[in-house]
Scaffold this active site. Structure first.
Site, PDB file in Angstrom:
ATOM      1  N   GLY A 102       0.952  -1.291  -0.236  1.00 18.93           N
ATOM      2  CA  GLY A 102      -0.140  -0.233   0.400  1.00 18.93           C
ATOM      3  C   GLY A 102       0.812   1.317   0.032  1.00 18.93           C
ATOM      4  O   GLY A 102       2.556   1.581  -0.448  1.00 18.93           O
ATOM      5  N   HIS A 146      22.452   3.246  32.039  1.00 18.87           N
ATOM      6  CA  HIS A 146      23.333   4.623  31.549  1.00 18.87           C
ATOM      7  C   HIS A 146      23.766   4.199  30.903  1.00 18.87           C
ATOM      8  O   HIS A 146      24.490   3.185  31.270  1.00 18.87           O
ATOM      9  CB  HIS A 146      23.547   5.094  33.162  1.00 18.87           C
ATOM     10  CG  HIS A 146      24.380   6.185  33.271  1.00 18.87           C
ATOM     11  ND1 HIS A 146      23.780   7.718  33.109  1.00 18.87           N
ATOM     12  CD2 HIS A 146      25.909   6.120  33.209  1.00 18.87           C
ATOM     13  CE1 HIS A 146      24.514   8.209  32.508  1.00 18.87           C
ATOM     14  NE2 HIS A 146      25.585   7.208  32.935  1.00 18.87           N
TER      15      HIS A 146
END
Ligand SMILES: Cc1cc2nc3c(=O)[nH]c(=O)nc-3n(C[C@H](O)[C@H](O)[C@H](O)COP(=O)(O)OP(=O)(O)OC[C@H]3O[C@@H](n4cnc5c(N)ncnc54)[C@H](O)[C@@H]3O)c2cc1C
Length: 467
Positions: free
Chosen positions: A41, A446
């Protein structure tokens, strides 16, 4: 005798092809028809995927040209091979559309190329060519024909100088001057691509702000950042006319105070998309559409007012987004098979893939105010995030809106590097009706950009650590 299936799907975009695969997984005999030469599409062929391929390539080009130096990287003259960039984009598209064809085969879905229309509540005619047509029958028919670019009546597309996003994905030269009409996500993404590749881009927007559906504070900051990148904006500007003059176009417009005109190489009209229903035979069957938007009206099973005929994706109400169409495809197939699936429309993220990116889910601050809801806000800037500093990508921040009484997260808005990926955490929390405290208590690796989301959650309670 027409071929019989359990389900016929018209349109193989993210809504239709995902519905086809899920229905086949659930044991249904499925046929999926698309008029395009490849599956996937708008999204895979002329939308999400080619635009992101060009955004990624053009971002690398812009980095190599102007930012490598800051990292201590010396390169010679950085040049552009546009044909090669386009070839790469086409390869990405082909790889993914071929992938859908493979999945259809694997799931034993009958795939057909042709233009389909309804010939009754249980019958579809597929026009395969001028001379060849075939008739299919099924108890359920799903319409997933998507949308097409909306044109301006005073500025019809001519395919070369006044174009839609489809042509703007395939320009074979970099336009010297490009006007983009419409500061929604498609206009800003395509404007960013061509600006990075060297066009002088001017965006004309009728409204007083850019990205009108997003949080206003984020829109203001994005506007400033894009201006710094070289895009020019004229807000509250109404385009009145465009005249092609040889290879140039003269665009005339009115601002609040004066008439303005621009002489440019190309004009991209990106003022939205409208549902694609022409030729489907809806009127003959009496299928009800929204008089204003042209969207097909459906109930919670995605069924239209005609029993056995369903619709999903860009064709129906809601944000015109691939992931919304996909989720509806899954929910439709599961409900057809008797399951209880549903789509949580309050937790559908929206992304603008500029750089930095904008991503958002849930209520904006304006919507929260309109509801009269008491709320608290936590914000955290990427300038205070270690990883953003390492990346040299410190523009933007994370903003979390939480219910003042319950702390439930109502909306999250991120402007920053890889906001498109960062928003997934917020979508999860909203889906599970979580609070800002929940995000604040979760351990985040982190140094990562995701720490900015946690810090914004801490900031809701005025206890951010790093700001
Ligand atoms: C430039 C651009 C960038 C975009 N970027 C993003 C993005 O980054 N993220 C995002 O979520 N969304 C994005 N979108 C929107 C996204 O592409 C759509 O929301 C999504 O494709 C809708 O899916 P759909 O299945 O409803 O319809 P579509 O993808 O439009 O598919 C409909 C299909 O139906 C076929 N069809 C139509 N009529 C017939 C007929 N009569 N017979 C047979 N076949 C027919 C068409 O050929 C098409 O293949 C973008 C759109 C554009 C234009």
């Amino acid at each position: 005798m027409p071929d019989r299936f359990d389900l016929i799907i018209i349109g193989a975009g993210p809504g239709g092809y995902v519905a086809a695969i899920r229905a086949a997984q659930l044991g249904l005999q499925v046929a999926c028809i698309d008029k395009g030469p490849s599956l996937g599409g708008t999204c895979l062929n002329i939308g999400c995927i080619p635009s992101k391929a060009l955004l990624d390539s053009s971002e690398l080009y812009a980095l190599a040209k102007s930012r490598f130096d800051r990292h201590g990287i010396k390169v010679g003259d950085v040049g552009l091979d546009l044909a090669k960039m386009m070839e790469r984009k086409n390869r990405v598209v082909k790889g993914l559309t071929d992938g859908v064809a493979f999945l259809f085969k694997k799931n034993k879905i009958t795939s057909m190329q042709g233009t389909a229309g309804l010939a009754g509540a249980k019958r579809v005619i597929v026009q395969k060519s001028d001379k060849e047509s075939t008739t299919l029958e099924a108890n359920a028919i799903l319409l997933a024909t998507g949308s097409e670019p909306a044109a301006l009546s005073n500025l019809p597309f001519n395919g070369t100088t006044i174009v839609s996003s489809t042509e703007a994905l395939t320009f074979d030269t970099v336009p010297g001057q490009l006007i983009v009409i419409g500061a929604g996500y498609i206009g800003l993404e395509m404007g960013s691509v061509w600006s990075r590749l060297g066009s002088k881009v001017t965006v004309l927007e009728f409204l007083p702000r850019i990205v009108p559906t997003m949080d206003a504070e984020i829109a203001v900051l994005l506007h400033k950042i894009l201006e710094k990148q070289g895009l020019k904006f004229h807000l509250e500007t109404k385009v009145t006319r465009a005249t092609a003059r040889g290879n140039q176009v003269v665009v005339e417009a009115e601002t609040k105070s004066k008439a303005v005109s621009f002489e440019v190489d190309r004009v991209l009209v990106a003022v939205g998309r409208r549902p694609l229903t022409a030729g489907l035979g809806l009127e003959e069957l009496g299928i009800i559409k929204d008089a204003k938007t042209g969207q097909v009206m459906v109930d919670e099973d995605y069924q239209t007012n005609v029993k056995g005929v369903y619709a999903i994706g860009d064709l129906i109400a809601g944000p015109m987004l691939a992931h919304k169409a996909q989720d509806e495809g899954v929910a439709f197939a599961e409900r057809l098979a008797g399951q209880k699936a549903h789509v949580n429309y309050a937790a559908i993220p929206g992304v603008v893939y500029t750089w930095p990116e904008v991503a958002s889910v849930g209520l904006t601050e304006e919507q929260t105010k309109e509801r009269g809801q008491e709320y608290r806000i936590g914000k955290f800037p990427f300038a205070a995030n270690g990883r953003a500093r390492c990346l040299d990508e410190t523009d933007g921040w994370v903003k979390i809106i939480a219910d003042a009484r319950t702390d439930r997260v109502l909306g999250v808005h991120i402007l920053g590097p890889r906001a498109s990926d960062l928003i997934a955490e917020a979508v999860n929390v909203i889906e599970f009706a979580g609070s800002s405290e929940d995000i604040a208590r979760i351990c985040h690796a982190h140094p990562t950009l995701s720490e900015a989301v946690r810090e914004a959650a801490l900031a809701v309670d005025r206890r951010a650590i790093h700001a």
